[in-house]
Design a protein around this motif. Structure first.
Motif, mmCIF file in Angstrom:
data_model
loop_
_atom_site.group_PDB
_atom_site.id
_atom_site.type_symbol
_atom_site.label_atom_id
_atom_site.label_comp_id
_atom_site.label_asym_id
_atom_site.label_seq_id
_atom_site.Cartn_x
_atom_site.Cartn_y
_atom_site.Cartn_z
ATOM 1 N N VAL A 42 0.851 -1.179 0.000
ATOM 2 C CA VAL A 42 0.000 0.000 0.000
ATOM 3 C C VAL A 42 0.891 1.234 0.000
ATOM 4 C CG1 VAL A 42 -1.746 1.299 1.270
ATOM 5 C CG2 VAL A 42 -1.860 -1.178 1.224
ATOM 6 N N SER A 43 0.493 2.252 -0.761
ATOM 7 C CA SER A 43 1.213 3.521 -0.788
ATOM 8 C C SER A 43 0.196 4.653 -0.815
ATOM 9 C CB SER A 43 2.134 3.601 -2.009
ATOM 10 O OG SER A 43 1.384 3.648 -3.202
ATOM 11 N N ASP A 44 0.701 5.894 -0.833
ATOM 12 C CA ASP A 44 -0.194 7.047 -0.875
ATOM 13 C C ASP A 44 -0.943 7.155 -2.196
ATOM 14 O OD1 ASP A 44 0.570 7.730 1.667
ATOM 15 O OD2 ASP A 44 2.137 9.124 1.010
ATOM 16 N N THR A 45 -0.411 6.524 -3.234
ATOM 17 C CA THR A 45 -1.016 6.648 -4.559
ATOM 18 C C THR A 45 -1.827 5.432 -4.978
ATOM 19 O OG1 THR A 45 1.013 5.798 -5.582
ATOM 20 C CG2 THR A 45 0.813 8.182 -5.339
ATOM 21 N N GLY A 46 -1.852 4.379 -4.179
ATOM 22 C CA GLY A 46 -2.620 3.206 -4.557
ATOM 23 C C GLY A 46 -2.181 1.984 -3.793
ATOM 24 N N LEU A 47 -2.355 0.834 -4.414
ATOM 25 C CA LEU A 47 -1.995 -0.422 -3.771
ATOM 26 C C LEU A 47 -1.698 -1.474 -4.823
ATOM 27 C CD1 LEU A 47 -5.096 -2.342 -2.357
ATOM 28 C CD2 LEU A 47 -5.263 -0.622 -4.131
ATOM 29 N N GLY A 48 -0.976 -2.509 -4.410
ATOM 30 C CA GLY A 48 -0.734 -3.688 -5.228
ATOM 31 C C GLY A 48 -1.480 -4.860 -4.641
ATOM 32 N N VAL A 49 -2.154 -5.624 -5.463
ATOM 33 C CA VAL A 49 -3.020 -6.691 -4.974
ATOM 34 C C VAL A 49 -2.915 -7.894 -5.893
ATOM 35 C CG1 VAL A 49 -4.972 -5.696 -6.231
ATOM 36 C CG2 VAL A 49 -5.405 -7.245 -4.337
ATOM 37 N N PHE A 50 -2.997 -9.077 -5.326
ATOM 38 C CA PHE A 50 -3.019 -10.333 -6.069
ATOM 39 C C PHE A 50 -4.455 -10.842 -6.113
ATOM 40 C CE2 PHE A 50 1.443 -10.349 -4.744
ATOM 41 C CZ PHE A 50 2.071 -10.730 -5.918
ATOM 42 N N VAL A 51 -4.913 -11.231 -7.294
ATOM 43 C CA VAL A 51 -6.236 -11.826 -7.467
ATOM 44 C C VAL A 51 -6.074 -13.100 -8.274
ATOM 45 C CG1 VAL A 51 -7.505 -9.665 -7.291
ATOM 46 C CG2 VAL A 51 -6.687 -10.419 -9.515
ATOM 47 N N ALA A 52 -6.942 -14.062 -8.009
ATOM 48 C CA ALA A 52 -6.893 -15.348 -8.710
ATOM 49 C C ALA A 52 -8.286 -15.932 -8.729
ATOM 50 C CB ALA A 52 -5.911 -16.302 -8.029
ATOM 51 N N GLY A 53 -8.483 -16.932 -9.601
ATOM 52 C CA GLY A 53 -9.759 -17.627 -9.686
ATOM 53 C C GLY A 53 -10.471 -17.356 -10.986
ATOM 54 N N ASP A 54 -11.732 -17.786 -11.041
ATOM 55 C CA ASP A 54 -12.551 -17.606 -12.234
ATOM 56 C C ASP A 54 -13.243 -16.243 -12.198
ATOM 57 O OD1 ASP A 54 -11.837 -20.181 -12.977
ATOM 58 O OD2 ASP A 54 -13.561 -21.074 -11.931
ATOM 59 N N GLY A 55 -13.809 -15.863 -13.328
ATOM 60 C CA GLY A 55 -14.550 -14.618 -13.411
ATOM 61 C C GLY A 55 -13.689 -13.384 -13.470
ATOM 62 N N LEU A 56 -12.474 -13.502 -14.004
ATOM 63 C CA LEU A 56 -11.575 -12.360 -14.113
ATOM 64 C C LEU A 56 -11.435 -11.896 -15.553
ATOM 65 C CD1 LEU A 56 -8.746 -13.479 -11.637
ATOM 66 C CD2 LEU A 56 -10.710 -12.016 -11.180
ATOM 67 N N ASP A 57 -12.441 -12.174 -16.382
ATOM 68 C CA ASP A 57 -12.364 -11.774 -17.787
ATOM 69 C C ASP A 57 -12.385 -10.260 -17.954
ATOM 70 O OD1 ASP A 57 -12.601 -14.493 -17.998
ATOM 71 O OD2 ASP A 57 -14.716 -14.454 -18.550
ATOM 72 N N TRP A 58 -12.902 -9.539 -16.978
ATOM 73 C CA TRP A 58 -13.036 -8.094 -17.087
ATOM 74 C C TRP A 58 -11.712 -7.376 -16.843
ATOM 75 C CZ3 TRP A 58 -11.701 -5.602 -12.593
ATOM 76 C CH2 TRP A 58 -11.688 -6.372 -11.422
ATOM 77 N N LEU A 59 -10.708 -8.063 -16.298
ATOM 78 C CA LEU A 59 -9.451 -7.406 -15.957
ATOM 79 C C LEU A 59 -8.760 -6.891 -17.215
ATOM 80 C CD1 LEU A 59 -7.780 -9.563 -13.161
ATOM 81 C CD2 LEU A 59 -8.712 -7.258 -12.999
ATOM 82 N N ALA A 60 -8.362 -5.629 -17.169
ATOM 83 C CA ALA A 60 -7.653 -5.017 -18.286
ATOM 84 C C ALA A 60 -6.994 -3.743 -17.792
ATOM 85 C CB ALA A 60 -8.607 -4.708 -19.449
#
Length: 547
Positions: A398-416
């Motif tokens: 986490v930083s002042d400008t945002g965050l880094g996150v890990f996601v996994a699994g199904d239903g991630l077709d919208w990621l872009a």
């Protein structure tokens, strides 16, 4: 005795006999199959290679005819992937397999030609085909690299070993600067195509959308001749690559090797700066070179990554944390979760304001203003009360400008890249708005997302046109709230005020009445800061409270 009277079946002509035979065969296939000729040619060339037929001038002429005449069909197939941002994964995988089958079919022939010894090439009169074959081979390898970048992956060491080997052999023969006529780009050389691959690898890793990546590719096709490889590491060199190392290029100051080649990007960046000035002044790029996905933001990114000298940027301090985060996407869903807290506090008022078009106050019919009947109000469409679908992720930093996150699994077709999201950490009450700026795909199909925070406490707002009292019938039902159009107001500490709204109605200088937490303002829209798939982030250039 009468066997000579039997009609013998006519043997089909060999498509690889010469260029004329290839054209005749391709004309028949295109007439019968249309765009499916793309796949038919890929199967034909691959099958001919597997038969291990000896290469000859006529056969190579036929191969180049197949490549040139089906390149247009191949670009159409590739364009269907780039233009469709919401393509189902199964269809995308099918189109990707078709494109790569065509690439691999021609790539095997070019690799086979390049592997022949110099004596064999001269004995078969194949020496003259080498420059063209090397340019086409680098083009095909470039497309394979682009497919890696589209999936947020990097080409492996074997890829760079082959690319460096092609340029090294062309440099030894002295053909690396020989111009070769191409189908769409006019003419090019081995050195130009090699620099295109090197420069594309220098762009920010995992931070380009498919259209931006395609636009960067076309920019390099146009401006690659502004750079020249040199053995000298003198002053003014920007980047370098080691031909004896199976890895991508880097900054010139970090590479010192006898097998290194250096080049400067000063002239290329200067041309990009001229294009940026033309776009920001409202003019089109000179010569009409405005490719899909090319905008001022992408040009700034290319100028920063390809700067002649290393540019230092201060990054926000990151804190390593371990926790869960929930993410939702799509503007209508984000607006719904943001206003959820206010609706819970004023449930009675929210129940009266959930309707769509049928709850408009006034209706203008034949020039008269009439009251809408009560029974018409009772036919309003029900609002979806099902809980919104969110994605759970694991916070990495986490930083002042945002965050880094890990996601996994199904239903991630919208990621872009460039996707608008709302996220909430550790069951917090407040949702924050962010934009996906970076993506990296692991081997186990786990994504790492770099999310830039654009609003830490957004407010649910509603927009109503200032010059009409009824709702525009073309607004989708999911974007209607409180007899108006949904929007998200992003308050800032400075003087800038910005608004997130549906992109179809973000027209500069348009006047709206904006209601936020019971207060009404008259606002005038300014320029669009950024535009996504269904949203637009616009500036508010004028805001006046209404009594």
């Amino acid at each position: 005795m009468l066997e000579f009277l039997k009609r013998r079946r006519k043997q089909p002509a060999d498509p690889f006999a010469d260029a004329a035979s290839a054209n005749r065969w391709l004309d028949e296939v295109i007439e019968q199959n249309g765009t499916e000729a793309h796949d038919a040619v890929a199967r034909l060339v691959q099958g001919w290679h597997e038969q291990a037929v000896q290469l000859s001038p006529g056969a190579l002429d036929a191969v180049f005819v197949f490549h040139e005449r089906t390149s247009g069909l191949h670009e159409q197939l590739l364009g269907s992937v780039l233009l469709n941002s919401r393509m189902p994964p199964v269809l995308e995988a099918e189109l990707r397999a078709r494109c790569l089958a065509w690439v691999d079919a021609f790539l095997t022939i070019m690799q086979r030609l390049g592997a022949l010894a110099p004596g064999v090439l001269q004995g078969r009169d194949l020496q003259k085909y080498l420059p063209r074959a090397e340019v086409v081979q680098l083009q095909l390898l470039g497309e394979k690299a682009r497919w890696c970048y589209l999936r947020q992956q990097q080409p492996d060491a074997a890829f760079w070993h082959e690319v460096h080997g092609i340029y090294s052999r062309a440099e030894q023969r002295g053909t690396h600067g020989q111009e070769v006529a191409l189908v769409f780009e006019g003419s090019s050389t081995v050195e130009d195509q090699y620099l295109i691959l090197a420069m594309l690898a220098l762009l920010a890793n995992g931070s380009l959308s498919p259209l931006q990546l395609d636009a960067a590719w076309h920019v390099l096709q146009e401006l690659s001749n502004r750079m020249t490889l040199s053995r000298s590491s003198g002053y003014g060199k920007s980047f370098a690559v080691e031909l004896d190392r199976d890895r991508p290029p880097g900054r010139a100051g970090m590479i010192t090797s006898s097998c290194a080649r250096y080049w400067s990007t000063e002239e290329l960046v200067q041309q990009l700066g001229e294009w940026l000035g033309q776009l920001e002044s409202g003019q089109g790029i000179s010569g009409g070179r405005l490719w899909r996905g090319l905008d001022a933001g992408l040009i700034r990114l290319m100028m920063r990554c390809w700067a002649p000298q290393d540019v230092r940027h201060e990054r926000a301090a990151r804190s390593i944390v371990d926790g869960e985060v929930m993410l939702v996407h799509r503007l209508s869903t984000i607006h719904r979760v943001v206003r959820e807290h206010d609706e819970q506090n004023s449930r009675g008022e929210a129940d009266d304001s959930r309707g769509g078009f049928d709850q408009a106050v006034d209706l203008r019919v034949y020039g008269f203003v009439t009251q809408r009947p009560v029974e018409r109000e009772s036919t309003s469409l029900p609002v979806d009360s099902s809980p919104p679908v969110w994605v759970k992720g694991r916070v990495d930093n986490v930083s002042d400008t945002g965050l880094g996150v890990f996601v996994a699994g199904d239903g991630l077709d919208w990621l872009a890249i460039g996707r608008l999201v709302a996220y909430r950490e550790n069951e917090a009450d407040v949702w924050q708005l962010g934009i996906v700026r970076r993506m990296r795909r692991d081997e186990d199909e786990r994504f790492f997302l770099g999310v830039e925070c654009i609003a830490k406490q957004p407010l649910a707002a509603v927009l109503r046109s200032a010059n009409q009292r009824i709702i525009d019938q073309s607004i989708p039902e999911e974007q209607v709230w409180r007899n108006g159009m949904i929007a998200l107001y992003a308050p800032t500490e400075g003087r800038e005020h910005r608004l997130l709204m549906p992109s179809a109605w973000s027209i500069p200088d348009r006047v709206f009445h904006m209601e936020v937490r019971g207060k009404t303002f008259q606002i005038t829209l300014g320029k669009a800061v950024e535009t996504g798939s269904d949203w637009s982030w616009v500036e508010i250039c004028d805001a006046r409270p209404l009594d």
